[in-house]
Each structure stands twice: as C-alpha cells, then as structure tokens.
Design an enzyme around this catalytic site. Structure first.
Site, PDB file in Angstrom:
ATOM      1  N   ARG A   1       0.833  -1.226   0.000  1.00 61.19           N
ATOM      2  CA  ARG A   1       0.000   0.000   0.000  1.00 61.19           C
ATOM      3  C   ARG A   1       0.855   1.258   0.000  1.00 61.19           C
ATOM      4  O   ARG A   1       0.470   2.270  -0.547  1.00 61.19           O
ATOM      5  CB  ARG A   1      -0.923  -0.004   1.228  1.00 61.19           C
ATOM      6  CG  ARG A   1      -2.053  -1.006   1.146  1.00 61.19           C
ATOM      7  CD  ARG A   1      -2.706  -1.193   2.482  1.00 61.19           C
ATOM      8  NE  ARG A   1      -1.728  -1.690   3.450  1.00 61.19           N
ATOM      9  CZ  ARG A   1      -1.983  -1.993   4.715  1.00 61.19           C
ATOM     10  NH1 ARG A   1      -3.203  -1.833   5.184  1.00 61.19           N
ATOM     11  NH2 ARG A   1      -1.040  -2.440   5.526  1.00 61.19           N
TER      12      ARG A   1
ATOM     13  N   TYR B   1      -4.857 -15.304  14.160  1.00 60.74           N
ATOM     14  CA  TYR B   1      -3.652 -15.255  13.307  1.00 60.74           C
ATOM     15  C   TYR B   1      -3.208 -16.683  12.966  1.00 60.74           C
ATOM     16  O   TYR B   1      -2.916 -16.993  11.806  1.00 60.74           O
ATOM     17  CB  TYR B   1      -2.519 -14.472  14.001  1.00 60.74           C
ATOM     18  CG  TYR B   1      -1.250 -14.454  13.165  1.00 60.74           C
ATOM     19  CD1 TYR B   1      -1.202 -13.771  11.948  1.00 60.74           C
ATOM     20  CD2 TYR B   1      -0.109 -15.151  13.569  1.00 60.74           C
ATOM     21  CE1 TYR B   1      -0.054 -13.787  11.155  1.00 60.74           C
ATOM     22  CE2 TYR B   1       1.043 -15.161  12.803  1.00 60.74           C
ATOM     23  CZ  TYR B   1       1.069 -14.481  11.587  1.00 60.74           C
ATOM     24  OH  TYR B   1       2.208 -14.491  10.820  1.00 60.74           O
TER      25      TYR B   1
ATOM     26  N   LYS C   1      -2.851 -18.651   9.246  1.00 63.47           N
ATOM     27  CA  LYS C   1      -1.638 -19.293   8.727  1.00 63.47           C
ATOM     28  C   LYS C   1      -1.852 -20.802   8.553  1.00 63.47           C
ATOM     29  O   LYS C   1      -1.248 -21.411   7.667  1.00 63.47           O
ATOM     30  CB  LYS C   1      -0.432 -18.970   9.620  1.00 63.47           C
ATOM     31  CG  LYS C   1      -0.018 -17.485   9.547  1.00 63.47           C
ATOM     32  CD  LYS C   1       0.404 -17.082   8.130  1.00 63.47           C
ATOM     33  CE  LYS C   1       0.886 -15.647   8.032  1.00 63.47           C
ATOM     34  NZ  LYS C   1       1.334 -15.281   6.672  1.00 63.47           N
TER      35      LYS C   1
ATOM     36  N   GLU D   1       8.744  -5.325  10.678  1.00 60.70           N
ATOM     37  CA  GLU D   1       7.720  -4.442  11.274  1.00 60.70           C
ATOM     38  C   GLU D   1       6.534  -5.250  11.819  1.00 60.70           C
ATOM     39  O   GLU D   1       5.535  -4.693  12.251  1.00 60.70           O
ATOM     40  CB  GLU D   1       7.243  -3.423  10.224  1.00 60.70           C
ATOM     41  CG  GLU D   1       8.343  -2.431   9.874  1.00 60.70           C
ATOM     42  CD  GLU D   1       7.926  -1.387   8.845  1.00 60.70           C
ATOM     43  OE1 GLU D   1       6.737  -1.310   8.494  1.00 60.70           O
ATOM     44  OE2 GLU D   1       8.818  -0.659   8.387  1.00 60.70           O
TER      45      GLU D   1
HETATM   46  P1  NDP Z   1       6.186  -6.468   7.749  1.00 56.29           P
HETATM   47  O1  NDP Z   1       5.121  -5.824   8.576  1.00 56.29           O
HETATM   48  O2  NDP Z   1       7.561  -5.919   7.852  1.00 56.29           O
HETATM   49  O3  NDP Z   1       5.740  -6.523   6.216  1.00 56.29           O
HETATM   50  C1  NDP Z   1       4.421  -6.835   5.848  1.00 56.29           C
HETATM   51  C2  NDP Z   1       4.169  -6.454   4.413  1.00 56.29           C
HETATM   52  O4  NDP Z   1       2.801  -6.808   4.078  1.00 56.29           O
HETATM   53  C3  NDP Z   1       4.310  -4.968   4.162  1.00 56.29           C
HETATM   54  O5  NDP Z   1       5.022  -4.758   2.970  1.00 56.29           O
HETATM   55  C4  NDP Z   1       2.880  -4.492   3.995  1.00 56.29           C
HETATM   56  O6  NDP Z   1       2.797  -3.418   3.051  1.00 56.29           O
HETATM   57  C5  NDP Z   1       2.191  -5.721   3.407  1.00 56.29           C
HETATM   58  N1  NDP Z   1       0.756  -5.661   3.661  1.00 56.29           N
HETATM   59  C6  NDP Z   1       0.111  -5.767   4.847  1.00 56.29           C
HETATM   60  N2  NDP Z   1      -1.204  -5.542   4.685  1.00 56.29           N
HETATM   61  C7  NDP Z   1      -1.400  -5.285   3.359  1.00 56.29           C
HETATM   62  C8  NDP Z   1      -2.535  -4.965   2.568  1.00 56.29           C
HETATM   63  N3  NDP Z   1      -3.761  -4.864   3.117  1.00 56.29           N
HETATM   64  N4  NDP Z   1      -2.370  -4.746   1.251  1.00 56.29           N
HETATM   65  C9  NDP Z   1      -1.152  -4.846   0.693  1.00 56.29           C
HETATM   66  N5  NDP Z   1      -0.034  -5.162   1.380  1.00 56.29           N
HETATM   67  C10 NDP Z   1      -0.160  -5.364   2.705  1.00 56.29           C
HETATM   68  O7  NDP Z   1       6.175  -8.009   8.218  1.00 56.29           O
HETATM   69  P2  NDP Z   1       6.991  -9.286   7.706  1.00 56.29           P
HETATM   70  O8  NDP Z   1       7.939  -8.945   6.649  1.00 56.29           O
HETATM   71  O9  NDP Z   1       7.484  -9.968   8.903  1.00 56.29           O
HETATM   72  O10 NDP Z   1       5.783 -10.159   7.137  1.00 56.29           O
HETATM   73  C11 NDP Z   1       5.787 -10.764   5.855  1.00 56.29           C
HETATM   74  C12 NDP Z   1       5.054 -12.098   5.961  1.00 56.29           C
HETATM   75  O11 NDP Z   1       5.783 -12.971   6.818  1.00 56.29           O
HETATM   76  C13 NDP Z   1       3.648 -12.020   6.549  1.00 56.29           C
HETATM   77  O12 NDP Z   1       2.786 -12.864   5.801  1.00 56.29           O
HETATM   78  C14 NDP Z   1       3.830 -12.559   7.961  1.00 56.29           C
HETATM   79  O13 NDP Z   1       2.635 -13.118   8.470  1.00 56.29           O
HETATM   80  C15 NDP Z   1       4.893 -13.590   7.724  1.00 56.29           C
HETATM   81  N6  NDP Z   1       5.645 -14.011   8.901  1.00 56.29           N
HETATM   82  C16 NDP Z   1       6.359 -13.102   9.634  1.00 56.29           C
HETATM   83  C17 NDP Z   1       7.059 -13.538  10.736  1.00 56.29           C
HETATM   84  C18 NDP Z   1       7.796 -12.597  11.617  1.00 56.29           C
HETATM   85  O14 NDP Z   1       8.119 -12.990  12.782  1.00 56.29           O
HETATM   86  N7  NDP Z   1       8.130 -11.386  11.179  1.00 56.29           N
HETATM   87  C19 NDP Z   1       7.123 -14.957  11.122  1.00 56.29           C
HETATM   88  C20 NDP Z   1       6.316 -15.805  10.273  1.00 56.29           C
HETATM   89  C21 NDP Z   1       5.644 -15.344   9.203  1.00 56.29           C
HETATM   90  P3  NDP Z   1       1.942  -2.065   3.257  1.00 56.29           P
HETATM   91  O15 NDP Z   1       1.755  -1.880   4.735  1.00 56.29           O
HETATM   92  O16 NDP Z   1       2.766  -1.016   2.598  1.00 56.29           O
HETATM   93  O17 NDP Z   1       0.678  -2.341   2.537  1.00 56.29           O
HETATM   94  C1  8X3 Z   2       4.892 -14.778  13.035  1.00 58.28           C
HETATM   95  C2  8X3 Z   2       5.543 -15.572  14.093  1.00 58.28           C
HETATM   96  O1  8X3 Z   2       5.088 -16.812  16.308  1.00 58.28           O
HETATM   97  O2  8X3 Z   2       4.430 -14.483  16.170  1.00 58.28           O
HETATM   98  O3  8X3 Z   2       4.097 -15.548  12.210  1.00 58.28           O
HETATM   99  O4  8X3 Z   2       3.172 -16.146  15.028  1.00 58.28           O
HETATM  100  S1  8X3 Z   2       4.508 -15.759  15.471  1.00 58.28           S
END
Ligand code: NDP
Ligand code: 8X3
Length: 253
Positions: A34, A154, A158, A190
């Site tokens: 976004r 959440y 997943k 983030e």
């Molecule tokens: P971030 O918050 O750093 O990045 C999330 C990204 O998702 C951003 O680029 C954001 O872009 C995008 N996003 C969120 N909502 C929307 C929307 N409505 N439309 C378009 N884009 C969207 O988190 P991560 O990099 O950690 O997360 C990436 C993936 O990894 C996710 O699916 C998360 O569930 C998964 N994950 C993360 C873990 C962690 O511990 N960090 C562990 C396991 C899985 P913008 O806000 O600009 O739209």
């Molecule tokens: C992100 C990791 O353990 O917070 O998916 O769900 S946890």
C-alpha cells in the site's frame, strides 16, 4: 530471457529483502504494497545496485478485490508472464484471548492473509497454467504449524495458508508448477509493531534476550527455493532462530 518475480508486501521486512535478493539473482520484479512512496524508494535502491533490473511498482490494498483485479488484470507486455509469485503480504493484529478478540482485527487478518493471498493467486496462476510453468511461494509461519495462546485467529489464517499451499500444489501438479511454503519463526521486521498497533516498546520486547531471524534470512531461503533445479520442488521449509524450539519455547539470555 530474464524471469519475472511478483512479490506482495515488498514495502517492508521479508518482502523488501526478497526483492533486493532476487534482483541480485537476475530477476525483473513486480513489487506491491500500500505504501507507494516506499515502493518508489525500493525501486530506486534496486536499480542503483542492479542497473539491468526492471522494476514495476503496483500500489494497492490486497484486501480489496477490485483494486487487486485492476492492478493485476491490467498487466501488459512482458509483465503478464509472472514466473515466480511470492505471496508474502500479511500481518498479525492484536494478541488477545478469544473472548476479548477485536472483530476488526480478525477481519484485517482474514482479509489480508487468506483472502488477499487467494485473490492474487487466482489472478496470476491462470497464465502459469497456460504456459505450463511457474512457481508459487506462500509465506506461512510457525503459526501455521502450531497454535499458541492468544494467537487464535492469526494462527487460523496461517493454518489456512498451509492448507491452501497443499491444495494449490495438488491442483497445479499437472501443469509443471511448483508450490513452496516457507514458515518462519520470530523474525525482526515491522511485524510486531503492526501486531501491537504502533506500540514500539511492546514490539521491541518480543525480541528481548535472543537473536531473532532477520528478513534477509528468509529472503535467502526464498532464493534457495526459487533457484533450485527445475526438477526440484522445495515444498515446505520451517525456519527458526537458533533460540526458538517451538512457537512458545525460547532460550533467552
Ligand atoms: P512487515 O510488517 O515488515 O511486512 C508486511 C508487508 O505486508 C508490508 O510490505 C505491507 O505493506 C504488506 N501488507 C500488509 N497488509 C497489506 C494490505 N492490506 N495490502 C497490501 N499489502 C499489505 O512483516 P513481515 O515482513 O514480517 O511479514 C511478511 C510475511 O511474513 C507475513 O505474511 C507474515 O505473516 C509472515 N511471517 C512473519 C514472521 C515474523 O516474525 N516477522 C514470522 C512468520 C511469518 P503495506 O503496509 O505497505 O501495505
Ligand atoms: C509470526 C511468528 O510466532 O508471532 O508468524 O506467530 S509468530
């Protein structure tokens, strides 16, 4: 010919590092999210370091089908043929017991993590089927393997990604399309800031006392799956910090 990767959620964290990594590996990129300004900055950074990389930025909210459709159905020229789709955009919002859950938080997670991923997959996969070639990578989580207290919705989203990855693989096997799922444990991005609605102190505490994964670690894993030989499909990777044994068991110093 250069291959094209489409990465959702490339404005931050795992998506952003994956874009930078795949540019180095020779891919042209479609990056989405976004926050339009951040996409522009990412494009500049990638082009500065990889002069030959072509980058298309598309800013839309993955929860809104009309926006997703307008952006992805409108792809033209070479951008129509996405070789690798990385369904990464996603989020956790809140950490509440079920009886105190916030309906709007549930809807944000379900709409982003499940419905958004489905919208993009539905719009991008037909050209892969037509060309009998392609690779879909879904970013799931340890939360798609285990449920933890207060993680209810959440974790459900997943677990849904886990089921969608398996189902997608079955449905597309006859078309030469690979499906990979990557399941990270705690990664410092983030993610926690979003989960705790901007409360930085609470977000930072999540990573106290141990070394979490970096977004680059997951980008490396994605690159490994993407660059595997044609006959190899890395189906499912669970990647944890050294100090994390399960969703709830950590070794903290
Ligand atoms: P971030 O918050 O750093 O990045 C999330 C990204 O998702 C951003 O680029 C954001 O872009 C995008 N996003 C969120 N909502 C929307 C929307 N409505 N439309 C378009 N884009 C969207 O988190 P991560 O990099 O950690 O997360 C990436 C993936 O990894 C996710 O699916 C998360 O569930 C998964 N994950 C993360 C873990 C962690 O511990 N960090 C562990 C396991 C899985 P913008 O806000 O600009 O739209
Ligand atoms: C992100 C990791 O353990 O917070 O998916 O769900 S946890």
């Amino acid at each position: 010919m250069r291959k094209i990767a489409l990465i959702t959620g490339a404005t931050s964290g795992i998506g952003k590092e994956t874009a930078k990594r795949l540019a180095k590996d020779g891919f042209d990129l479609i990056v989405t999210g976004r926050r339009k300004e951040r996409l522009g900055e990412l494009k500049d950074e990638i082009i500065k370091d990889n002069l030959h990389t072509d980058v298309l930025t598309l800013s839309f909210d993955i929860r809104i089908y009309s926006e997703v459709e307008a952006n992805l159905k409108g792809l033209s020229g070479k951008w129509k043929n996405v070789d690798v789709l990385i369904n990464n955009a996603g989020l956790a919002v809140g950490l509440n017991p079920i009886h105190e859950g916030v309906r709007e938080d549930w809807e944000r997670m379900i709409d982003t993590n499940i419905k958004g991923l489905l919208y993009v997959t539905r719009l991008i996969s037909p050209q892969m089927v037509e060309r009998k070639s392609g690779h879909i990578i879904n970013i799931a989580s340890i939360a798609g393997k285990e449920v933890y207290p207060n993680g209810n919705v959440y974790c459900a989203t997943k677990h849904a990604v886990d089921a969608i990855s398996k189902g997608t693989r079955m449905d597309l096997i006859n078309y030469g399309i690979k499906v990979t799922q990557i399941c990270p444990g705690f990664a410092e991005t983030e993610f926690s800031l979003v989960r705790f609605k901007g409360d930085k102190d609470r977000a930072d505490k999540v990573y106290d006392g141990f070394v979490p994964l970096l977004a680059e670690d997951i980008a490396d894993a994605i690159a490994y799956a993407v660059n595997a030989p044609d006959h190899v499909d890395i189906q499912d990777m669970l990647i944890m910090p050294k100090a994390q044994a399960s969703a709830t068991i950590f070794h903290k110093e």
